[in-house]
Design a protein around this motif. Structure first.
Motif, PDB file in Angstrom:
ATOM      1  N   THR A 151      31.434 -27.995 156.351  1.00 52.59           N
ATOM      2  CA  THR A 151      30.546 -27.238 157.239  1.00 52.59           C
ATOM      3  C   THR A 151      30.876 -25.749 157.282  1.00 52.59           C
ATOM      4  OG1 THR A 151      31.967 -27.689 159.158  1.00 52.59           O
ATOM      5  CG2 THR A 151      30.120 -29.213 158.753  1.00 52.59           C
ATOM      6  N   GLY A 152      32.117 -25.386 156.953  1.00 46.85           N
ATOM      7  CA  GLY A 152      32.525 -23.992 156.992  1.00 46.85           C
ATOM      8  C   GLY A 152      32.885 -23.483 158.374  1.00 46.85           C
ATOM      9  N   ILE A 153      33.068 -24.378 159.349  1.00 46.44           N
ATOM     10  CA  ILE A 153      33.474 -23.957 160.687  1.00 46.44           C
ATOM     11  C   ILE A 153      34.816 -24.591 161.028  1.00 46.44           C
ATOM     12  CG2 ILE A 153      31.066 -23.742 161.415  1.00 46.44           C
ATOM     13  CD1 ILE A 153      31.500 -26.284 163.124  1.00 46.44           C
ATOM     14  N   GLU A 154      35.455 -24.092 162.078  1.00 52.85           N
ATOM     15  CA  GLU A 154      36.719 -24.681 162.493  1.00 52.85           C
ATOM     16  C   GLU A 154      36.460 -25.978 163.257  1.00 52.85           C
ATOM     17  OE1 GLU A 154      41.074 -23.582 164.226  1.00 52.85           O
ATOM     18  OE2 GLU A 154      39.440 -22.208 164.709  1.00 52.85           O
ATOM     19  N   VAL A 155      37.255 -26.988 162.949  1.00 52.09           N
ATOM     20  CA  VAL A 155      37.126 -28.302 163.570  1.00 52.09           C
ATOM     21  C   VAL A 155      38.508 -28.754 164.012  1.00 52.09           C
ATOM     22  CG1 VAL A 155      36.356 -30.690 163.285  1.00 52.09           C
ATOM     23  CG2 VAL A 155      35.206 -28.847 162.015  1.00 52.09           C
ATOM     24  N   ILE A 156      38.626 -29.187 165.259  1.00 51.87           N
ATOM     25  CA  ILE A 156      39.886 -29.729 165.751  1.00 51.87           C
ATOM     26  C   ILE A 156      39.619 -31.048 166.467  1.00 51.87           C
ATOM     27  CG2 ILE A 156      41.034 -27.491 165.944  1.00 51.87           C
ATOM     28  CD1 ILE A 156      40.513 -27.543 168.947  1.00 51.87           C
ATOM     29  N   PRO A 157      40.537 -32.001 166.373  1.00 47.53           N
ATOM     30  CA  PRO A 157      40.394 -33.228 167.153  1.00 47.53           C
ATOM     31  C   PRO A 157      40.924 -33.031 168.568  1.00 47.53           C
ATOM     32  CG  PRO A 157      42.261 -33.434 165.663  1.00 47.53           C
ATOM     33  CD  PRO A 157      41.685 -32.059 165.452  1.00 47.53           C
ATOM     34  N   ASN A 159      25.252 -28.675 159.647  1.00 47.64           N
ATOM     35  CA  ASN A 159      24.612 -27.978 158.532  1.00 47.64           C
ATOM     36  C   ASN A 159      23.104 -27.838 158.702  1.00 47.64           C
ATOM     37  OD1 ASN A 159      27.004 -27.489 157.164  1.00 47.64           O
ATOM     38  ND2 ASN A 159      26.893 -29.378 155.970  1.00 47.64           N
ATOM     39  N   SER A 160      22.528 -28.557 159.647  1.00 44.96           N
ATOM     40  CA  SER A 160      21.089 -28.435 159.925  1.00 44.96           C
ATOM     41  C   SER A 160      20.784 -27.336 160.928  1.00 44.96           C
ATOM     42  CB  SER A 160      20.552 -29.775 160.457  1.00 44.96           C
ATOM     43  OG  SER A 160      20.689 -30.810 159.504  1.00 44.96           O
ATOM     44  N   MET A 161      21.809 -26.760 161.541  1.00 48.13           N
ATOM     45  CA  MET A 161      21.599 -25.737 162.554  1.00 48.13           C
ATOM     46  C   MET A 161      21.389 -24.371 161.916  1.00 48.13           C
ATOM     47  SD  MET A 161      24.507 -26.726 165.374  1.00 48.13           S
ATOM     48  CE  MET A 161      24.553 -28.332 166.172  1.00 48.13           C
ATOM     49  N   SER A 162      20.529 -23.573 162.517  1.00 50.88           N
ATOM     50  CA  SER A 162      20.347 -22.202 162.033  1.00 50.88           C
ATOM     51  C   SER A 162      21.522 -21.323 162.427  1.00 50.88           C
ATOM     52  CB  SER A 162      19.041 -21.613 162.568  1.00 50.88           C
ATOM     53  OG  SER A 162      19.035 -21.610 163.984  1.00 50.88           O
ATOM     54  N   LYS A 163      22.169 -21.634 163.565  1.00 53.08           N
ATOM     55  CA  LYS A 163      23.379 -20.928 163.998  1.00 53.08           C
ATOM     56  C   LYS A 163      24.427 -21.968 164.349  1.00 53.08           C
ATOM     57  CE  LYS A 163      25.211 -17.396 167.101  1.00 53.08           C
ATOM     58  NZ  LYS A 163      24.938 -16.489 168.256  1.00 53.08           N
ATOM     59  N   LYS A 164      25.447 -22.077 163.504  1.00 52.54           N
ATOM     60  CA  LYS A 164      26.472 -23.093 163.684  1.00 52.54           C
ATOM     61  C   LYS A 164      27.429 -22.715 164.822  1.00 52.54           C
ATOM     62  CE  LYS A 164      26.533 -24.344 158.757  1.00 52.54           C
ATOM     63  NZ  LYS A 164      27.385 -24.517 157.554  1.00 52.54           N
ATOM     64  N   PRO A 165      28.082 -23.713 165.411  1.00 49.30           N
ATOM     65  CA  PRO A 165      29.098 -23.414 166.435  1.00 49.30           C
ATOM     66  C   PRO A 165      30.283 -22.658 165.837  1.00 49.30           C
ATOM     67  CG  PRO A 165      28.506 -25.758 166.414  1.00 49.30           C
ATOM     68  CD  PRO A 165      27.920 -25.155 165.186  1.00 49.30           C
ATOM     69  N   ASP A 166      30.999 -21.947 166.685  1.00 48.38           N
ATOM     70  CA  ASP A 166      32.283 -21.385 166.266  1.00 48.38           C
ATOM     71  C   ASP A 166      33.320 -22.482 166.091  1.00 48.38           C
ATOM     72  OD1 ASP A 166      31.199 -18.839 166.503  1.00 48.38           O
ATOM     73  OD2 ASP A 166      31.989 -18.525 168.524  1.00 48.38           O
ATOM     74  N   LEU A 167      33.229 -23.505 166.940  1.00 46.10           N
ATOM     75  CA  LEU A 167      34.258 -24.540 166.988  1.00 46.10           C
ATOM     76  C   LEU A 167      33.618 -25.891 167.278  1.00 46.10           C
ATOM     77  CD1 LEU A 167      37.346 -25.300 167.151  1.00 46.10           C
ATOM     78  CD2 LEU A 167      37.174 -24.853 169.611  1.00 46.10           C
ATOM     79  N   ARG A 188      28.420 -22.194 171.256  1.00 44.98           N
ATOM     80  CA  ARG A 188      29.700 -21.649 170.763  1.00 44.98           C
ATOM     81  C   ARG A 188      30.678 -22.768 170.440  1.00 44.98           C
ATOM     82  NH1 ARG A 188      33.038 -17.146 173.511  1.00 44.98           N
ATOM     83  NH2 ARG A 188      34.087 -17.405 171.514  1.00 44.98           N
ATOM     84  N   VAL A 189      30.719 -23.765 171.314  1.00 42.17           N
ATOM     85  CA  VAL A 189      31.627 -24.893 171.139  1.00 42.17           C
ATOM     86  C   VAL A 189      30.808 -26.173 171.263  1.00 42.17           C
ATOM     87  CG1 VAL A 189      33.602 -26.155 172.071  1.00 42.17           C
ATOM     88  CG2 VAL A 189      33.619 -23.647 172.054  1.00 42.17           C
ATOM     89  N   LEU A 190      30.984 -27.077 170.312  1.00 43.98           N
ATOM     90  CA  LEU A 190      30.314 -28.378 170.372  1.00 43.98           C
ATOM     91  C   LEU A 190      31.372 -29.468 170.453  1.00 43.98           C
ATOM     92  CD1 LEU A 190      27.773 -30.120 170.312  1.00 43.98           C
ATOM     93  CD2 LEU A 190      27.913 -30.119 167.807  1.00 43.98           C
ATOM     94  N   ILE A 191      31.294 -30.256 171.518  1.00 41.62           N
ATOM     95  CA  ILE A 191      32.148 -31.434 171.680  1.00 41.62           C
ATOM     96  C   ILE A 191      31.331 -32.627 171.220  1.00 41.62           C
ATOM     97  CG2 ILE A 191      33.442 -32.852 173.311  1.00 41.62           C
ATOM     98  CD1 ILE A 191      33.465 -30.253 175.128  1.00 41.62           C
ATOM     99  N   VAL A 245      41.071 -25.604 175.650  1.00 38.22           N
ATOM    100  CA  VAL A 245      40.347 -24.596 174.876  1.00 38.22           C
ATOM    101  C   VAL A 245      39.783 -23.588 175.851  1.00 38.22           C
ATOM    102  CG1 VAL A 245      38.448 -24.160 173.269  1.00 38.22           C
ATOM    103  CG2 VAL A 245      39.768 -26.284 173.088  1.00 38.22           C
ATOM    104  N   GLU A 246      40.091 -22.318 175.645  1.00 35.65           N
ATOM    105  CA  GLU A 246      39.578 -21.252 176.500  1.00 35.65           C
ATOM    106  C   GLU A 246      38.603 -20.389 175.714  1.00 35.65           C
ATOM    107  OE1 GLU A 246      42.227 -19.210 179.359  1.00 35.65           O
ATOM    108  OE2 GLU A 246      43.829 -20.223 178.249  1.00 35.65           O
ATOM    109  N   LEU A 247      37.452 -20.130 176.309  1.00 38.29           N
ATOM    110  CA  LEU A 247      36.490 -19.202 175.737  1.00 38.29           C
ATOM    111  C   LEU A 247      36.713 -17.832 176.360  1.00 38.29           C
ATOM    112  CD1 LEU A 247      33.135 -21.204 175.674  1.00 38.29           C
ATOM    113  CD2 LEU A 247      34.915 -21.062 173.936  1.00 38.29           C
ATOM    114  N   LEU A 248      36.722 -16.815 175.507  1.00 37.56           N
ATOM    115  CA  LEU A 248      36.864 -15.436 175.943  1.00 37.56           C
ATOM    116  C   LEU A 248      35.692 -14.646 175.379  1.00 37.56           C
ATOM    117  CD1 LEU A 248      40.674 -15.228 175.219  1.00 37.56           C
ATOM    118  CD2 LEU A 248      39.618 -15.366 177.478  1.00 37.56           C
TER     119      LEU A 248
END
Length: 300
Positions: A274-280, A242-250, A214-217, A287-290
């Motif tokens: 990549t089409g996903i949200e990216v934050i530094p 872009n090589s992943m079959s299921k990209k992270p949400d964040l 879900r989240v990749l650091i 960051v909280e996961l719900l």
């Protein structure tokens, strides 16, 4: 991107204000919660120059769940940053050190002393690669045998190893870096998996290691295609996602060097490709996961 990184205070998804009030206690602002998964950054810097100058703090980050209080890669200043953010080090119960470079381990023994209540109780968990815990060749172990003796569990992890860690499961992931026994991890939680690349250059194994998190650091030291040995640059992160079959949400950019001069611009570049949200990452980012959602804010 859906949001600009400057809008840290914006909540993601539904209004969880009532639930969020249970997440913190009045003494630390980071107390015990129920069904909680959060990541708190004690800096975003990495590499020798960022470490020496402290233009980007190098305290690592924390992962908190209902049962787990894990500190990851406590580099120089980790204990100072914990106190600055009013996070109690005494409640730490696990320490993960990815490899034997000082921007990842220097405050490790101080964290062990907090875990063990000033070395008075045998408790807590230390996880790391072979070189971190036992040493290998020119890489000496980075947590003393005295400190290791006060912990309840000390575990060497190799890529692919899994370990039940309180209410989570941690799986060691592959790296290619100066320390040949460095590891990243994938942590399975009630609200999905959190991945951490640690320091590594792009290798094909990373795709399988982090597919579906879900989240990749990601430790991204340099911008665009400014590739250096043993580390990821922005283009490497794009190729990985872009090589992943299921990209992270964040994707959270971490461990940035001094030549990463405008992390927000770089985050937008990675997001656009990549089409996903990216934050530094930055000092105080939480960051909280719900359930099916996430939110982030600064807690300075």
């Amino acid at each position: 991107m859906e949001n600009n990184i400057n809008a840290y205070s914006e909540w993601r998804g539904k209004d969880f204000n009532n639930l969020a009030s249970n997440y913190f206690n009045k003494n630390t602002n980071k107390g015990c919660g129920i069904l909680r998964v959060e990541v708190i950054f004690l800096g975003c810097g990495g590499g020798r120059w960022a470490t020496i100058t402290q233009k980007k703090a190098t305290g690592g980050f924390r992962i908190h769940t209902s049962e787990l209080r894990m500190h990851v890669d406590p580099g120089p200043g980790a204990i100072v940053r914990l106190n600055e953010l009013r996070i109690s080090p005494w409640r730490t119960n696990a320490l993960f050190i990815s490899h034997c470079h000082p921007d990842h381990y220097t405050d490790g023994e101080v964290i062990v002393e907090a875990i063990t209540q000033g070395m008075t109780k045998r408790k807590g968990v230390l996880l790391g690669g072979l070189s971190v815990i036992e040493g290998f060749g020119e890489y000496e172990y980075v947590v003393s045998k005295y400190h290791q003796s006060k912990l309840e569990t000390v575990k060497v992890l190799y890529p692919g190893d899994e370990f039940e860690l309180y209410d989570t499961t941690i799986k060691a992931t592959h790296t290619k870096h100066g320390d040949p026994f460095g590891v990243g991890f994938r942590l399975s939680t009630i609200y999905g998996d959190i991945g951490c690349t640690s320091d590594t250059e792009f290798i094909p194994q990373l795709i399988e290691d982090f597919d579906g998190v879900r989240v990749l650091i990601a430790n991204i030291v340099r911008k665009k295609n400014e590739r250096i040995r043993g580390h990821l640059c922005s283009n490497d992160a794009i190729d990985l996602i872009n090589s992943m079959s299921k990209k992270p949400d964040l994707l959270i950019m971490n461990h940035m060097g001094v030549k990463m001069t405008n992390p927000q611009v770089e985050a937008e570049y990675i997001s656009q490709n990549t089409g996903i949200e990216v934050i530094p990452a930055r000092l105080g980012l939480k960051v909280e996961l719900l359930d099916g959602k996430y939110k982030y804010q600064l807690i300075r």
